[in-house]
Design a protein around this motif. Sequence first.
Motif, PDB file in Angstrom:
ATOM      1  N   UNK A  91       0.846  -1.187   0.000  1.00 51.40           N
ATOM      2  CA  UNK A  91       0.000   0.000   0.000  1.00 51.40           C
ATOM      3  C   UNK A  91       0.883   1.238   0.000  1.00 51.40           C
ATOM      4  N   UNK A  92       0.492   2.251  -0.751  1.00 53.85           N
ATOM      5  CA  UNK A  92       1.308   3.455  -0.835  1.00 53.85           C
ATOM      6  C   UNK A  92       1.249   4.249   0.473  1.00 53.85           C
ATOM      7  N   UNK A  93       2.268   5.077   0.698  1.00 56.10           N
ATOM      8  CA  UNK A  93       2.424   5.788   1.972  1.00 56.10           C
ATOM      9  C   UNK A  93       1.290   6.771   2.244  1.00 56.10           C
ATOM     10  N   UNK A  94       0.796   7.446   1.200  1.00 52.54           N
ATOM     11  CA  UNK A  94      -0.269   8.432   1.395  1.00 52.54           C
ATOM     12  C   UNK A  94      -1.537   7.761   1.911  1.00 52.54           C
ATOM     13  N   UNK A  95      -1.857   6.588   1.379  1.00 54.70           N
ATOM     14  CA  UNK A  95      -3.043   5.858   1.839  1.00 54.70           C
ATOM     15  C   UNK A  95      -2.879   5.425   3.285  1.00 54.70           C
ATOM     16  N   UNK A  96      -1.683   4.944   3.651  1.00 48.17           N
ATOM     17  CA  UNK A  96      -1.432   4.572   5.046  1.00 48.17           C
ATOM     18  C   UNK A  96      -1.660   5.759   5.969  1.00 48.17           C
ATOM     19  N   UNK A  97      -1.170   6.917   5.592  1.00 52.90           N
ATOM     20  CA  UNK A  97      -1.321   8.121   6.424  1.00 52.90           C
ATOM     21  C   UNK A  97      -2.795   8.476   6.594  1.00 52.90           C
ATOM     22  N   UNK A  98      -3.546   8.452   5.489  1.00 55.69           N
ATOM     23  CA  UNK A  98      -4.965   8.803   5.542  1.00 55.69           C
ATOM     24  C   UNK A  98      -5.753   7.806   6.387  1.00 55.69           C
ATOM     25  N   UNK A  99      -5.483   6.510   6.205  1.00 55.50           N
ATOM     26  CA  UNK A  99      -6.167   5.499   7.011  1.00 55.50           C
ATOM     27  C   UNK A  99      -5.810   5.636   8.487  1.00 55.50           C
ATOM     28  N   UNK A 100      -4.531   5.897   8.750  1.00 61.37           N
ATOM     29  CA  UNK A 100      -4.102   6.068  10.135  1.00 61.37           C
ATOM     30  C   UNK A 100      -4.810   7.220  10.813  1.00 61.37           C
ATOM     31  N   UNK A 101      -4.988   8.316  10.091  1.00 63.10           N
ATOM     32  CA  UNK A 101      -5.689   9.472  10.645  1.00 63.10           C
ATOM     33  C   UNK A 101      -7.153   9.145  10.927  1.00 63.10           C
ATOM     34  N   UNK A 116     -11.253   7.193  -0.765  1.00 61.81           N
ATOM     35  CA  UNK A 116     -12.195   7.413   0.352  1.00 61.81           C
ATOM     36  C   UNK A 116     -11.485   7.841   1.630  1.00 61.81           C
ATOM     37  N   UNK A 117     -10.443   7.136   2.080  1.00 66.80           N
ATOM     38  CA  UNK A 117      -9.726   7.664   3.250  1.00 66.80           C
ATOM     39  C   UNK A 117      -9.056   9.001   2.956  1.00 66.80           C
ATOM     40  N   UNK A 118      -8.659   9.232   1.702  1.00 59.00           N
ATOM     41  CA  UNK A 118      -8.055  10.515   1.337  1.00 59.00           C
ATOM     42  C   UNK A 118      -9.022  11.663   1.511  1.00 59.00           C
ATOM     43  N   UNK A 119     -10.247  11.496   0.999  1.00 62.11           N
ATOM     44  CA  UNK A 119     -11.271  12.541   1.146  1.00 62.11           C
ATOM     45  C   UNK A 119     -11.611  12.755   2.620  1.00 62.11           C
ATOM     46  N   UNK A 120     -11.794  11.644   3.349  1.00 57.66           N
ATOM     47  CA  UNK A 120     -12.138  11.755   4.770  1.00 57.66           C
ATOM     48  C   UNK A 120     -11.031  12.460   5.548  1.00 57.66           C
ATOM     49  N   UNK A 121      -9.789  12.133   5.238  1.00 55.34           N
ATOM     50  CA  UNK A 121      -8.640  12.740   5.913  1.00 55.34           C
ATOM     51  C   UNK A 121      -8.632  14.262   5.720  1.00 55.34           C
ATOM     52  N   UNK A 149      -3.480  -3.760  -6.322  1.00 57.28           N
ATOM     53  CA  UNK A 149      -2.292  -3.105  -6.847  1.00 57.28           C
ATOM     54  C   UNK A 149      -1.762  -2.166  -5.773  1.00 57.28           C
ATOM     55  N   UNK A 150      -0.457  -1.934  -5.758  1.00 57.36           N
ATOM     56  CA  UNK A 150       0.153  -1.172  -4.676  1.00 57.36           C
ATOM     57  C   UNK A 150      -0.469   0.214  -4.516  1.00 57.36           C
ATOM     58  N   UNK A 151      -0.970   0.797  -5.597  1.00 57.95           N
ATOM     59  CA  UNK A 151      -1.691   2.070  -5.518  1.00 57.95           C
ATOM     60  C   UNK A 151      -2.988   1.912  -6.316  1.00 57.95           C
ATOM     61  N   UNK A 152      -4.087   1.737  -5.604  1.00 57.63           N
ATOM     62  CA  UNK A 152      -5.386   1.555  -6.239  1.00 57.63           C
ATOM     63  C   UNK A 152      -6.254   2.763  -5.919  1.00 57.63           C
ATOM     64  N   UNK A 153      -6.534   3.619  -6.899  1.00 56.96           N
ATOM     65  CA  UNK A 153      -7.284   4.853  -6.628  1.00 56.96           C
ATOM     66  C   UNK A 153      -8.640   4.618  -5.979  1.00 56.96           C
ATOM     67  N   UNK A 154      -9.330   3.546  -6.343  1.00 54.30           N
ATOM     68  CA  UNK A 154     -10.663   3.316  -5.792  1.00 54.30           C
ATOM     69  C   UNK A 154     -10.622   2.875  -4.336  1.00 54.30           C
ATOM     70  N   UNK A 155      -9.488   2.346  -3.902  1.00 48.92           N
ATOM     71  CA  UNK A 155      -9.329   2.057  -2.479  1.00 48.92           C
ATOM     72  C   UNK A 155      -8.920   3.317  -1.722  1.00 48.92           C
ATOM     73  N   UNK A 156      -8.006   4.089  -2.299  1.00 48.47           N
ATOM     74  CA  UNK A 156      -7.370   5.192  -1.575  1.00 48.47           C
ATOM     75  C   UNK A 156      -8.198   6.470  -1.519  1.00 48.47           C
ATOM     76  N   UNK A 202     -14.804   2.345   6.308  1.00 45.46           N
ATOM     77  CA  UNK A 202     -15.688   1.264   5.876  1.00 45.46           C
ATOM     78  C   UNK A 202     -15.773   1.127   4.361  1.00 45.46           C
ATOM     79  N   UNK A 203     -15.818   2.253   3.631  1.00 44.50           N
ATOM     80  CA  UNK A 203     -15.966   2.175   2.176  1.00 44.50           C
ATOM     81  C   UNK A 203     -14.765   1.480   1.516  1.00 44.50           C
ATOM     82  N   UNK A 204     -13.511   1.823   1.857  1.00 47.15           N
ATOM     83  CA  UNK A 204     -12.401   1.101   1.227  1.00 47.15           C
ATOM     84  C   UNK A 204     -12.393  -0.391   1.538  1.00 47.15           C
TER      85      UNK A 204
END
Length: 336
Positions: free
Chosen positions: A1-11, A139-144, A130-137, A166-168
């Motif tokens: 998973x890419x670093x930006x997604x990890x950060x957003x999910x962590x938040x 939702x946490x990105x917008x929420x973050x 895939x290591x960077x999947x826009x449809x997964x990332x 929940x959405x991802x």
Amino acid sequence: MDSITHIALGACIGEAFFEKGFSKKAMLWGALAQSIPDIDFVASFWMNTADDLLAHRGFTHSLLFALLIVPAMAMTAEKIHRPHDISFKKWTLFFTAEVLMHLFLDGFNNYGIGWLVPFSDVRFSFNILYVADPLFSIWPGIAFIMLFLVHSHHRLRPLLWKIGLFVPFLYLAYCVTNKLTIDKEVRQQFAEQNIPHQRYFTTPSPLNNWLWYVVSGDDKGYYIGFRSVFDSKPKIDFTFFPRNDSLLKPVADHEDLQQLIRFSQQFYTVEKWNDTLVFNDLRFGQILGWRNPKEKFVFHYFLQQPDNNKLIVQRGRFTGWNKEEILYLLKRIRGN
């Protein structure tokens, strides 16, 4: 998973864990905790490329590392925020959830993760995302972003972190379904086309979960093809790549070669480009392989020129991409 997604999910996890008023601080702690396992990037400053490939997602992505780092972070956060009414147990549960989430998600793509290091060298990879999947990332990105913009007591905050978490994971469940469907179809093709499958895997092609990259074979070589979940024809067109182990004799005693074979989990071929031996790790796909089945592999390591192997996993990932190639990829995703 890419670093930006990890950060957003962590938040988002930080927001979910703590009461109103403390949530933005918890988001920062969550983003930090989700990033901690990726501290292994510093190894690249002194390790050679072959060793660094195994160091990444090695010890810092192990359960032992989680066992060590969680209480250290819990004690640090508990001390920094005194006085407070947050129990040490809650801090510990929070950081445990954060670090284990990172380790869990990294197992879903094809790099491989050493959950059992140093007790075992086995690498785990589910090959589902895939290591960077826009449809997964997304939702946490917008929420973050929204959670940082609205104030700490805003009534929308509970809804936002739920969307971010929940959405991802609903999308991840959909990806698992795609994986099971594709695996069933490719196994049928292996049987019908008499393709050896002592070793095989399927993994998503770049930035989507509909077009899958298929590799199957044995010590003689590998058959490679692509399968979309929207394909109407059952047949998969495979291209054979000989493994060419005999070419390795001149460099058989090189330490970096042994590291590469271990890292590749036996999914490799060897080629000669002019007078240079090239080691291909098949797991990372081909450069635009869905258009040209004989294309070069994304991961190619120059065995006799080790200093020319920087950014080895990324250097071929998006080579040749342009508007025409993107449109062709979208067309191939829609089905044969």
